[in-house]
Design a protein around this motif. Structure first.
Motif, PDB file in Angstrom:
ATOM      1  N   PRO A 175      40.188  22.357  38.113  1.00  0.00           N
ATOM      2  CA  PRO A 175      38.775  22.069  38.401  1.00  0.00           C
ATOM      3  C   PRO A 175      38.379  22.480  39.816  1.00  0.00           C
ATOM      4  CG  PRO A 175      40.075  20.033  38.268  1.00  0.00           C
ATOM      5  CD  PRO A 175      40.960  21.142  37.818  1.00  0.00           C
ATOM      6  N   ARG A 176      39.358  22.732  40.685  1.00  0.00           N
ATOM      7  CA  ARG A 176      39.079  23.184  42.048  1.00  0.00           C
ATOM      8  C   ARG A 176      38.690  24.666  42.084  1.00  0.00           C
ATOM      9  NH1 ARG A 176      37.561  21.396  45.644  1.00  0.00           N
ATOM     10  NH2 ARG A 176      38.908  22.142  47.345  1.00  0.00           N
ATOM     11  N   CYS A 177      38.923  25.386  40.979  1.00  0.00           N
ATOM     12  CA  CYS A 177      38.613  26.818  40.920  1.00  0.00           C
ATOM     13  C   CYS A 177      37.201  27.004  40.362  1.00  0.00           C
ATOM     14  CB  CYS A 177      39.631  27.545  40.057  1.00  0.00           C
ATOM     15  SG  CYS A 177      39.365  29.325  39.946  1.00  0.00           S
ATOM     16  N   GLU A 178      36.273  27.319  41.252  1.00  0.00           N
ATOM     17  CA  GLU A 178      34.881  27.537  40.850  1.00  0.00           C
ATOM     18  C   GLU A 178      34.727  28.865  40.111  1.00  0.00           C
ATOM     19  OE1 GLU A 178      30.706  28.712  43.120  1.00  0.00           O
ATOM     20  OE2 GLU A 178      32.285  27.651  44.224  1.00  0.00           O
ATOM     21  N   HIS A 179      35.344  29.906  40.649  1.00  0.00           N
ATOM     22  CA  HIS A 179      35.328  31.212  39.995  1.00  0.00           C
ATOM     23  C   HIS A 179      36.554  31.986  40.448  1.00  0.00           C
ATOM     24  CE1 HIS A 179      33.224  34.387  37.699  1.00  0.00           C
ATOM     25  NE2 HIS A 179      33.926  35.190  38.479  1.00  0.00           N
ATOM     26  N   LEU A 180      37.182  32.662  39.484  1.00  0.00           N
ATOM     27  CA  LEU A 180      38.395  33.423  39.773  1.00  0.00           C
ATOM     28  C   LEU A 180      38.101  34.911  39.677  1.00  0.00           C
ATOM     29  CD1 LEU A 180      41.484  33.469  40.287  1.00  0.00           C
ATOM     30  CD2 LEU A 180      41.803  33.359  37.797  1.00  0.00           C
ATOM     31  N   PHE A 181      38.432  35.634  40.747  1.00  0.00           N
ATOM     32  CA  PHE A 181      38.385  37.086  40.752  1.00  0.00           C
ATOM     33  C   PHE A 181      39.821  37.604  40.764  1.00  0.00           C
ATOM     34  CE2 PHE A 181      34.475  35.701  42.858  1.00  0.00           C
ATOM     35  CZ  PHE A 181      33.502  36.480  42.240  1.00  0.00           C
ATOM     36  N   ILE A 182      40.067  38.699  40.041  1.00  0.00           N
ATOM     37  CA  ILE A 182      41.393  39.300  40.015  1.00  0.00           C
ATOM     38  C   ILE A 182      41.248  40.784  40.336  1.00  0.00           C
ATOM     39  CG2 ILE A 182      43.543  39.597  38.731  1.00  0.00           C
ATOM     40  CD1 ILE A 182      40.859  37.382  37.216  1.00  0.00           C
ATOM     41  N   ALA A 183      42.004  41.243  41.332  1.00  0.00           N
ATOM     42  CA  ALA A 183      41.904  42.643  41.750  1.00  0.00           C
ATOM     43  C   ALA A 183      43.273  43.313  41.703  1.00  0.00           C
ATOM     44  CB  ALA A 183      41.322  42.738  43.159  1.00  0.00           C
ATOM     45  N   THR A 214      43.755  39.304  32.161  1.00  0.00           N
ATOM     46  CA  THR A 214      43.094  38.514  33.205  1.00  0.00           C
ATOM     47  C   THR A 214      41.579  38.549  33.058  1.00  0.00           C
ATOM     48  OG1 THR A 214      43.058  40.361  34.774  1.00  0.00           O
ATOM     49  CG2 THR A 214      44.982  38.923  34.832  1.00  0.00           C
ATOM     50  N   ALA A 215      41.041  39.583  32.407  1.00  0.00           N
ATOM     51  CA  ALA A 215      39.589  39.693  32.237  1.00  0.00           C
ATOM     52  C   ALA A 215      39.013  38.519  31.459  1.00  0.00           C
ATOM     53  CB  ALA A 215      39.243  41.007  31.538  1.00  0.00           C
ATOM     54  N   ALA A 216      39.851  37.866  30.647  1.00  0.00           N
ATOM     55  CA  ALA A 216      39.382  36.715  29.864  1.00  0.00           C
ATOM     56  C   ALA A 216      39.374  35.421  30.679  1.00  0.00           C
ATOM     57  CB  ALA A 216      40.259  36.546  28.627  1.00  0.00           C
ATOM     58  N   LEU A 217      39.930  35.449  31.897  1.00  0.00           N
ATOM     59  CA  LEU A 217      40.066  34.233  32.712  1.00  0.00           C
ATOM     60  C   LEU A 217      39.174  34.242  33.949  1.00  0.00           C
ATOM     61  CD1 LEU A 217      43.958  34.096  32.558  1.00  0.00           C
ATOM     62  CD2 LEU A 217      42.384  32.544  31.379  1.00  0.00           C
ATOM     63  N   GLY A 218      38.614  35.385  34.269  1.00  0.00           N
ATOM     64  CA  GLY A 218      37.785  35.516  35.464  1.00  0.00           C
ATOM     65  C   GLY A 218      37.148  36.881  35.478  1.00  0.00           C
ATOM     66  N   THR A 219      36.891  37.390  36.675  1.00  0.00           N
ATOM     67  CA  THR A 219      36.243  38.688  36.833  1.00  0.00           C
ATOM     68  C   THR A 219      37.216  39.667  37.466  1.00  0.00           C
ATOM     69  OG1 THR A 219      34.087  37.608  37.161  1.00  0.00           O
ATOM     70  CG2 THR A 219      34.295  39.910  37.864  1.00  0.00           C
ATOM     71  N   ASN A 220      37.547  40.725  36.738  1.00  0.00           N
ATOM     72  CA  ASN A 220      38.363  41.788  37.323  1.00  0.00           C
ATOM     73  C   ASN A 220      37.531  42.598  38.308  1.00  0.00           C
ATOM     74  OD1 ASN A 220      40.567  41.029  35.779  1.00  0.00           O
ATOM     75  ND2 ASN A 220      40.465  42.759  34.381  1.00  0.00           N
ATOM     76  N   VAL A 221      38.145  42.952  39.432  1.00  0.00           N
ATOM     77  CA  VAL A 221      37.456  43.689  40.490  1.00  0.00           C
ATOM     78  C   VAL A 221      38.240  44.962  40.776  1.00  0.00           C
ATOM     79  CG1 VAL A 221      36.514  43.576  42.826  1.00  0.00           C
ATOM     80  CG2 VAL A 221      36.748  41.472  41.482  1.00  0.00           C
ATOM     81  N   ARG A 222      37.547  46.084  40.808  1.00  0.00           N
ATOM     82  CA  ARG A 222      38.220  47.372  41.027  1.00  0.00           C
ATOM     83  C   ARG A 222      38.415  47.586  42.520  1.00  0.00           C
ATOM     84  NH1 ARG A 222      35.824  51.931  37.044  1.00  0.00           N
ATOM     85  NH2 ARG A 222      37.825  52.861  37.593  1.00  0.00           N
ATOM     86  N   LEU A 223      39.504  47.002  43.025  1.00  0.00           N
ATOM     87  CA  LEU A 223      39.880  47.153  44.428  1.00  0.00           C
ATOM     88  C   LEU A 223      41.299  47.679  44.503  1.00  0.00           C
ATOM     89  CD1 LEU A 223      38.592  43.788  45.986  1.00  0.00           C
ATOM     90  CD2 LEU A 223      37.653  46.059  46.432  1.00  0.00           C
ATOM     91  N   SER A 224      41.549  48.595  45.411  1.00  0.00           N
ATOM     92  CA  SER A 224      42.914  49.054  45.664  1.00  0.00           C
ATOM     93  C   SER A 224      43.628  48.047  46.546  1.00  0.00           C
ATOM     94  CB  SER A 224      42.886  50.422  46.352  1.00  0.00           C
ATOM     95  OG  SER A 224      44.161  50.729  46.887  1.00  0.00           O
TER      96      SER A 224
END
Length: 422
Positions: free
Chosen positions: A23-31, A37-47
């Motif tokens: 519950p402490r995770c407001e929003h999860l980004f994954i890079a 992982t796309a089903a659990l948060g927002t994938n970000v196209r970062l190197s």
């Protein structure tokens, strides 16, 4: 809070799965993330090599915590870079990451703080003659290791001095592992059984996580070349209270004392890779992050809120924390591409996930989405994890999940955990 998780493999999917439950995770980004992982948060196209872009993203999105999954960004100094921007990071500094980034540094560190390890010597590119002389006088078998990062594949066990000399030369001339092999560690072979032990530390105190046993060889019966990992089991029957007490006394606490004595900035995971030989734990290596595929069995057994544990580490409040651990067994079976760990094709369509048991945990290691098609995108593709009341039951459940999934050239070991059942 908003959290950014760096990485794209099965370890990161398992971490994302656990972080997203908090519950402490407001929003999860994954890079950059993967199809899982796309089903659990927002994938970000970062190197992961583009520190300025990662820092700018964190500032733009008001990221409250960055969790670093893989080792390369840590060795390159991502924690130092982000902390200079005021961004809290789960992961050690560049100086501390040398515990994994340089096997020679790690071995010297073990010696300084009296941590039992294999007899060894290190050689660089200008010491080829000395390396050959050391091998010529060394008892067999002999282990040759690339000192730098080699994706878990830079360790060769040689049965003859000729093979050892050839492997050392391949590493030292750069043809085997590039810059990672320009320095080699040559060490005695220890007969025994391996166990992976993990802690989360704030650099002073630590929380002990469930131990695991992983399986590195591509072939059943532990044959063939090393891979990044073909499966894992937790808990480990032989890692009883007595052995774990010795591991803490002889390796974990001395490591933390060394980290403090040398002024290393360390907030994050430490992996201790042990060989248990004659009942004695010998430390083979450190990793400065969670192992893969061990994360895919350790995270499912961790009942505690992972974000709360990270917050305790970042604020120096780990002392006295006791994590809640699921008593069930968890096993994972890694599905890999045909040809791995050698050359393999990508872009093979994956089917059958819709038939997976709802209670199973399928962690994506090398996948991508092409419109609606799920495709392979790596050597290790999927980690099929499952619980059981025993090792045979957990492994059987994991194998059943793997058997439901298809892609061209798919391969997985069917003997994960069998050595622990005997």
């Amino acid at each position: 809070m908003k959290i950014l998780l760096l990485g794209a493999g099965g370890r990161e999917h398992a971490l994302a799965w656990k972080l997203a439950q908090s519950p402490r995770c407001e929003h999860l980004f994954i890079a950059p993330g993967n199809a899982g992982t796309a089903a659990l948060g927002t994938n970000v196209r970062l190197s992961l090599a583009d520190f300025p872009a990662i820092g700018a993203f964190c500032q733009r999105e008001s990221i409250g915590m960055v969790v670093v999954g893989p080792e390369q960004p840590l060795v390159d100094g991502i924690a130092d870079y982000l902390q200079a921007l005021g961004i809290p990071v789960i992961g050690p500094s560049r100086a501390a990451a040398r515990l994994e980034g340089s096997k020679q540094f790690a071995k010297d560190f073990m010696q300084r703080y009296g941590i039992p390890t294999a007899q060894h010597a290190s050689f660089s590119t200008h010491q080829i003659r000395e390396a050959m002389e050391y091998i010529a006088a060394h008892p067999l078998p002999v282990v040759v290791k690339a000192s730098g990062l080699a994706a878990g594949k830079g360790v060769v066990i040689c049965q003859s001095r000729e093979d050892a000399a050839a492997e050392a030369l391949r590493m030292l001339d750069g043809s085997a592992f590039g810059a990672a092999g320009r320095e080699v560690v040559i060490e005695s072979f220890l007969e025994g059984i391996e166990v992976s032990v993990f802690v989360l530390t704030d650099g002073r105190d630590y929380v002990l996580l469930p131990p695991a046993k992983d399986y590195k060889r591509i072939g059943e019966g532990d044959t063939g070349p090393n891979t990044g990992g073909m499966g894992a089991v937790s808990p480990v029957p032989f890692a009883d209270a007595d052995l774990m007490a010795r591991i803490e006394e002889q390796a974990i606490r001395p490591t933390l004392r060394g980290i403090q004595a040398e002024g290393l900035d360390y907030t994050g995971f430490i992996f201790f890779g042990f060989m248990i030989s004659g009942g004695q734990p010998y430390l083979l290596e450190y990793n400065v992050r969670m192992g893969d595929p061990e994360t895919e069995v350790v995270m499912p057994r961790l009942r505690s809120d992972l974000v709360e544990l990270f917050e305790a580490a970042l604020s120096g409040r780990l002392g006295g924390v006791q994590p809640d651990i699921d008593p069930r067994v968890c096993a994972t079976v890694m599905m890999v591409s045909g040809g791995y760990p050698g050359a393999y094709d990508k872009g093979k369509a994956i089917t059958g996930l819709e038939h997976a048991d709802p209670d199973a945990m399928i962690f994506h290691a090398g996948t991508r989405l092409d419109d609606v098609l799920l495709l392979t995108d790596g050597g290790r593709v999927l980690a099929c994890s499952a619980y059981g009341s025993s090792i045979p039951e957990a492994v059987s459940q994991a194998l059943a999940q793997a058997g439901q999934i298809q892609f061209e050239g798919a391969y997985f070991r069917r003997d994960i955990g069998q050595d622990l059942m005997r």
